[in-house]
Write a protein that holds these residues in place. Sequence first.
Motif, short mmCIF file in Angstrom:
data_model
loop_
_atom_site.label_atom_id
_atom_site.label_comp_id
_atom_site.label_asym_id
_atom_site.label_seq_id
_atom_site.Cartn_x
_atom_site.Cartn_y
_atom_site.Cartn_z
N ALA A 11 23.32 39.38 43.03
CA ALA A 11 23.71 40.20 41.88
C ALA A 11 25.19 39.98 41.59
O ALA A 11 26.03 40.04 42.50
N LEU A 12 25.48 39.73 40.33
CA LEU A 12 26.86 39.66 39.88
C LEU A 12 27.25 41.03 39.34
O LEU A 12 26.61 41.53 38.41
N THR A 13 28.26 41.64 39.93
CA THR A 13 28.74 42.93 39.45
C THR A 13 29.92 42.73 38.52
O THR A 13 30.77 41.86 38.76
N MET A 14 29.97 43.52 37.47
CA MET A 14 31.11 43.49 36.55
C MET A 14 31.30 44.87 35.95
O MET A 14 30.35 45.66 35.89
N GLY B 31 35.82 36.99 42.39
CA GLY B 31 36.75 36.66 41.33
C GLY B 31 38.19 36.83 41.80
O GLY B 31 38.54 37.81 42.46
N LEU B 32 39.02 35.85 41.47
CA LEU B 32 40.45 35.90 41.77
C LEU B 32 41.17 36.18 40.46
O LEU B 32 41.29 35.29 39.62
N PRO B 33 41.60 37.42 40.23
CA PRO B 33 42.06 37.81 38.89
C PRO B 33 43.32 37.07 38.46
O PRO B 33 44.27 36.91 39.23
N ASP C 285 41.14 38.41 46.59
CA ASP C 285 41.49 39.70 46.02
C ASP C 285 40.41 40.69 46.44
O ASP C 285 39.23 40.50 46.15
N SER C 286 40.86 41.77 47.08
CA SER C 286 39.90 42.72 47.66
C SER C 286 39.39 43.74 46.65
O SER C 286 38.37 44.38 46.90
N LEU C 287 40.06 43.89 45.52
CA LEU C 287 39.74 44.98 44.60
C LEU C 287 39.04 44.53 43.32
O LEU C 287 38.46 45.36 42.62
N PHE C 288 39.08 43.27 43.01
CA PHE C 288 38.54 42.80 41.74
C PHE C 288 37.01 42.82 41.79
O PHE C 288 36.39 42.23 42.67
N GLY C 289 36.40 43.51 40.82
CA GLY C 289 34.97 43.79 40.89
C GLY C 289 34.06 42.77 40.24
O GLY C 289 32.85 42.98 40.21
N PHE C 290 34.59 41.66 39.74
CA PHE C 290 33.75 40.61 39.15
C PHE C 290 33.36 39.66 40.27
O PHE C 290 34.13 38.80 40.69
N ARG C 291 32.12 39.82 40.78
CA ARG C 291 31.71 39.13 42.01
C ARG C 291 30.21 38.87 42.01
O ARG C 291 29.46 39.61 41.38
N VAL C 292 29.80 37.88 42.79
CA VAL C 292 28.38 37.68 43.07
C VAL C 292 28.14 37.98 44.54
O VAL C 292 28.77 37.37 45.41
N TYR C 293 27.26 38.93 44.80
CA TYR C 293 26.92 39.33 46.17
C TYR C 293 25.51 38.87 46.53
O TYR C 293 24.60 38.98 45.70
N LEU D 145 36.97 32.25 43.03
CA LEU D 145 37.07 31.53 41.76
C LEU D 145 38.04 32.26 40.85
O LEU D 145 37.96 33.48 40.71
N PRO D 146 38.97 31.53 40.20
CA PRO D 146 39.90 32.19 39.28
C PRO D 146 39.16 32.81 38.10
O PRO D 146 38.16 32.26 37.62
N CYS D 147 39.67 33.94 37.65
CA CYS D 147 38.97 34.70 36.62
C CYS D 147 39.99 35.50 35.79
O CYS D 147 40.73 36.31 36.35
N PRO D 148 40.05 35.29 34.48
CA PRO D 148 40.97 36.08 33.67
C PRO D 148 40.53 37.52 33.58
O PRO D 148 39.34 37.84 33.61
N VAL D 149 41.50 38.42 33.46
CA VAL D 149 41.21 39.85 33.32
C VAL D 149 42.14 40.41 32.26
O VAL D 149 43.29 40.00 32.15
N ARG D 150 41.63 41.35 31.48
CA ARG D 150 42.43 41.95 30.42
C ARG D 150 42.31 43.47 30.48
O ARG D 150 41.21 44.00 30.62
#
Length: 259
Positions: free
Chosen positions: A93-96, A124-126, A158-166, A204-209
């Motif tokens: 599951a990918l959480t976002m 995700g690495l924000p 990054d321990s807090l960024f919630g864009f992830r696949v578990y 994986l690098p991931c942009p965040v806004r």
Amino acid sequence: MKPSDNPSTSHLVLIPSYNPGPKVYDTVRAARAAWNPVWVIVDGSDDGSAEGLLAMAEGDPGLRVEVLPENCGKGAAVLHGLRLAKAAGFTHALTMDSDGQHPAGQIPVFMARSAAEPSAMVLGLPQFDASAPRLRVWGRKISNSWANLETLWMGIGDSLFGFRVYPVAPLIAVMEKQHGMRRFDFDPEAAVRLCWRGVPPVNLPCPVRYFEPGEGGVSHFNYLRDNLLLARMHTRLFAGFLLRLPWLLWRQLTMRTSH
């Protein structure tokens, strides 16, 4: 064929949502344009978004909306979705987040990496831009430092960024043994405990806004409450780390010698 045209039987997108503001509809549409299926877990919202999301799902077989009767916290909403996903045969599951901060366009990239390394969690690495509050950017470095110490630097970017696949099954197993991990403490504790369980992190690098209120941005982050929650969590994790330290050192040693 786009990923959204061909439903996956192994990987789904899981979006916990609590009073997210109008951005949630754009978030869900963007997620559906990138992936199929997408599930939204409405965590006791009272802002009318549940009704709007349910209406969206009526005309979209790739969208499922589950509504919890009361607010239980992000981690609890994710766990509810994970249990349903496991029962339906999904393995990952990918959480976002539902507020538009996470880039739906990166979903296929993260899913592909997960499919290539199914035993791993893809974190995700924000990549922050000027919209990110400086205090939160600097503050998360403290949590990241603790998380890396608690795992002997297994590689949590990054321990807090919630864009992830578990991987679904290991995360359910971890969460069902804990009384915590139900609110804001979910993301960092999930990463640490999955590392302890032997699930390797891939970053994986991931942009965040971050959106301003005038742009429809909504934040439920409370500096005092949530930082106290993180402090208690890391105290708990550090105690667990000390108990596991001999085993963690042995594992690190055997991994190095095997290479």
